[in-house]
Design a protein around this motif. Structure first.
Motif, PDB file in Angstrom:
ATOM      1  N   VAL A 100       0.625  -1.294  -0.008  1.00 47.20           N
ATOM      2  CA  VAL A 100      -0.022  -0.170  -0.060  1.00 47.20           C
ATOM      3  C   VAL A 100       1.243   1.141  -0.423  1.00 47.20           C
ATOM      4  CG1 VAL A 100      -1.555   1.432   0.994  1.00 47.20           C
ATOM      5  CG2 VAL A 100      -2.080  -1.227   1.355  1.00 47.20           C
ATOM      6  N   ILE A 101       0.976   2.449  -1.326  1.00 43.42           N
ATOM      7  CA  ILE A 101       1.371   3.293  -1.220  1.00 43.42           C
ATOM      8  C   ILE A 101       0.556   4.618  -1.138  1.00 43.42           C
ATOM      9  CG2 ILE A 101       2.602   4.531  -3.150  1.00 43.42           C
ATOM     10  CD1 ILE A 101       2.651   2.300  -4.463  1.00 43.42           C
ATOM     11  N   GLY A 102       0.843   5.363  -0.051  1.00 44.36           N
ATOM     12  CA  GLY A 102       0.408   6.585   0.253  1.00 44.36           C
ATOM     13  C   GLY A 102       0.966   7.640   0.202  1.00 44.36           C
ATOM     14  N   VAL A 103       0.065   8.107  -1.194  1.00 40.83           N
ATOM     15  CA  VAL A 103       0.316   9.945  -1.279  1.00 40.83           C
ATOM     16  C   VAL A 103      -0.074  11.098  -0.456  1.00 40.83           C
ATOM     17  CG1 VAL A 103       0.809  11.268  -3.637  1.00 40.83           C
ATOM     18  CG2 VAL A 103       0.608   8.455  -3.582  1.00 40.83           C
ATOM     19  N   GLU A 104       1.088  11.418   0.058  1.00 39.27           N
ATOM     20  CA  GLU A 104       1.092  12.678   1.091  1.00 39.27           C
ATOM     21  C   GLU A 104       2.338  13.375   1.120  1.00 39.27           C
ATOM     22  OE1 GLU A 104      -1.890  15.510   2.732  1.00 39.27           O
ATOM     23  OE2 GLU A 104      -2.687  13.521   2.586  1.00 39.27           O
ATOM     24  N   SER A 105       1.659  14.389   1.359  1.00 41.62           N
ATOM     25  CA  SER A 105       2.810  15.618   2.006  1.00 41.62           C
ATOM     26  C   SER A 105       2.466  16.105   3.135  1.00 41.62           C
ATOM     27  CB  SER A 105       2.022  16.787   1.045  1.00 41.62           C
ATOM     28  OG  SER A 105       1.416  17.959   0.661  1.00 41.62           O
ATOM     29  N   ASP A 163       2.669   1.156   3.319  1.00 39.86           N
ATOM     30  CA  ASP A 163       3.537   0.886   3.401  1.00 39.86           C
ATOM     31  C   ASP A 163       4.932   1.641   2.988  1.00 39.86           C
ATOM     32  OD1 ASP A 163       3.386  -2.540   3.988  1.00 39.86           O
ATOM     33  OD2 ASP A 163       1.826  -2.138   2.351  1.00 39.86           O
ATOM     34  N   VAL A 164       4.606   2.267   2.063  1.00 38.62           N
ATOM     35  CA  VAL A 164       5.877   3.603   1.342  1.00 38.62           C
ATOM     36  C   VAL A 164       4.510   4.931   1.838  1.00 38.62           C
ATOM     37  CG1 VAL A 164       7.279   4.389   0.149  1.00 38.62           C
ATOM     38  CG2 VAL A 164       6.821   1.907   0.628  1.00 38.62           C
ATOM     39  N   ILE A 165       5.740   6.251   1.698  1.00 33.63           N
ATOM     40  CA  ILE A 165       4.787   7.319   1.977  1.00 33.63           C
ATOM     41  C   ILE A 165       6.150   8.136   0.716  1.00 33.63           C
ATOM     42  CG2 ILE A 165       4.387   9.666   2.742  1.00 33.63           C
ATOM     43  CD1 ILE A 165       2.900   6.674   4.273  1.00 33.63           C
ATOM     44  N   VAL A 166       4.989   8.182  -0.170  1.00 32.71           N
ATOM     45  CA  VAL A 166       5.683   9.145  -1.402  1.00 32.71           C
ATOM     46  C   VAL A 166       4.863  10.493  -1.050  1.00 32.71           C
ATOM     47  CG1 VAL A 166       5.161   9.573  -3.908  1.00 32.71           C
ATOM     48  CG2 VAL A 166       5.289   7.313  -3.221  1.00 32.71           C
ATOM     49  N   ASP A 167       5.633  11.687  -0.927  1.00 28.74           N
ATOM     50  CA  ASP A 167       5.541  13.029  -0.970  1.00 28.74           C
ATOM     51  C   ASP A 167       5.605  13.965  -2.496  1.00 28.74           C
ATOM     52  OD1 ASP A 167       5.280  15.120  -0.463  1.00 28.74           O
ATOM     53  OD2 ASP A 167       6.717  15.607   1.560  1.00 28.74           O
TER      54      ASP A 167
END
Length: 351
Positions: free
Chosen positions: A193-198, A212-216
């Protein structure tokens, strides 16, 4: 009774209204807890057109105050959860499997749209036996109220996303509904699960709820990073949880051929949403775009309460602010303007 209303586009405030009366199949509920939703802000901004002195709100729990003569399963004094969407279960759309669309597109969205909402000391519920759910004694009002919309909509994003066991999922935007979509993706068996958030606070919550991973997106290219994390394939499912054209386009771009773009965001601005032609395979990449409105109804609410009761998720971590109903004007401002790192604002009622 006191009610918090949209006076006109761009204007809100308190006003006095009569306590509603139930029809034969209906109920009136005394409100105990409510949540403010970004959709309330969209409504005030004119997202669904002009409204005059319309009581706002669609996420609430309370105690049954009165029921109509044909109501069989609920009585005054019952502690109940009410879904944000209260379908007409006799409508053909409901019989066809789409109860949220009963009465026309988005027709199940009655509260603060077709009729007064829940930001009042009492509110009316149509089709009580089909749209109320009793809250178990070991579940708090604050826990239960999250089932009305946040869990139901967020989980719908995962359900509509056709996530395979061990599949890859990107959840674009980790606001309250996106966070619950992250939970839903894990419950549906996603392997990544990749969460896209800043926003740092929301990134922390995303990790807590199972990303599992955060993409900013302010620090790196989302499409490049998601492709890197999926060995160049793209994800099986992208869940668009913001309601913005650019986010939707990103969702299409990061989804592999044969994958699903599940849309749960509220697109409150603009006349069109654009599909990136090349990444859509010029229309032939077998990418499915799935949309939906928050599922409502008694069965749905009972299932979500079971998820809470057995410890699958604790949504109360979303509550960043608490106000009494008398403080509703300030509470709405905090939620509307996203002040003080707001995630979700809880409003409590006396009595």
């Amino acid at each position: 009774m006191k009610a918090f209303v949209m006076k006109e586009i761009g204007s809100v405030g308190f006003m006095d209204k009569p306590v509603p009366e139930p029809g034969p199949l209906d109920a009136v509920v005394r409100t105990t807890n409510a949540l403010i939703c970004t959709s309330d802000s969209h409504t005030v901004q004119g997202g669904i057109g002009p409204r005059e002195n319309l009581t706002l709100g669609h996420e609430a729990v309370g105690v049954v105050h009165a029921v109509g003569g044909e109501v069989k399963d609920f009585r005054p004094g019952d502690r109940v959860l009410v879904g944000a969407i209260t379908p007409d279960w006799g409508d053909l759309a409901a019989q066809n499997g789409y109860p949220s669309q009963s009465g026309g597109p988005l027709g199940g969205f009655e509260f603060a749209n077709r009729k007064d909402g829940v930001f009042a000391e009492y509110f009316h519920v149509s089709w009580a036996d089909a749209n109320l759910a009793k809250i178990p004694d070991d579940i708090s009002d604050e826990q239960a109220v999250y089932c009305a919309d946040m869990l139901s909509t967020g989980f719908m994003g995962a359900e509509h996303g056709d996530i395979p066991i061990g599949g890859t999922v990107a959840v674009l935007a980790q606001g309250p509904v996106g966070l619950m979509a992250t939970v839903g993706a894990r419950l549906r068996g996603a392997g990544l699960v990749i969460g896209v958030e800043s926003v740092p606070g929301r990134q922390e919550l995303a990790r807590f709820y199972g990303a599992d991973v955060i993409v900013d997106f302010t620090e790196e290219d989302v499409v490049e990073r998601v492709l890197e994390l999926t060995d160049g394939q793209g994800v099986d499912t992208a869940i668009e949880a913001l309601g913005a054209d650019v986010t939707f386009q990103t969702a299409v771009k990061v989804t592999k051929p044969g994958g699903t773009i599940s849309v749960i965001g509220y697109f409150g601005q603009g006349e069109f949403v654009h599909i990136p032609r090349a990444e859509w395979g010029v229309g032939m990449a077998d990418k499915t775009i799935a949309t939906g409105l928050c599922p409502g109804g008694r069965l749905r609410m009972e299932r979500l309460l079971r998820v809470l009761r057995n410890g699958r998720v604790d949504p109360t971590r979303l509550t960043t602010h608490r106000f009494s109903f008398d403080q509703m004007e300030r509470a709405f401002e905090v939620s509307d303007k996203k002040l003080e790192d707001t995630v979700k604002v809880l409003v409590t009622f006396e009595g």
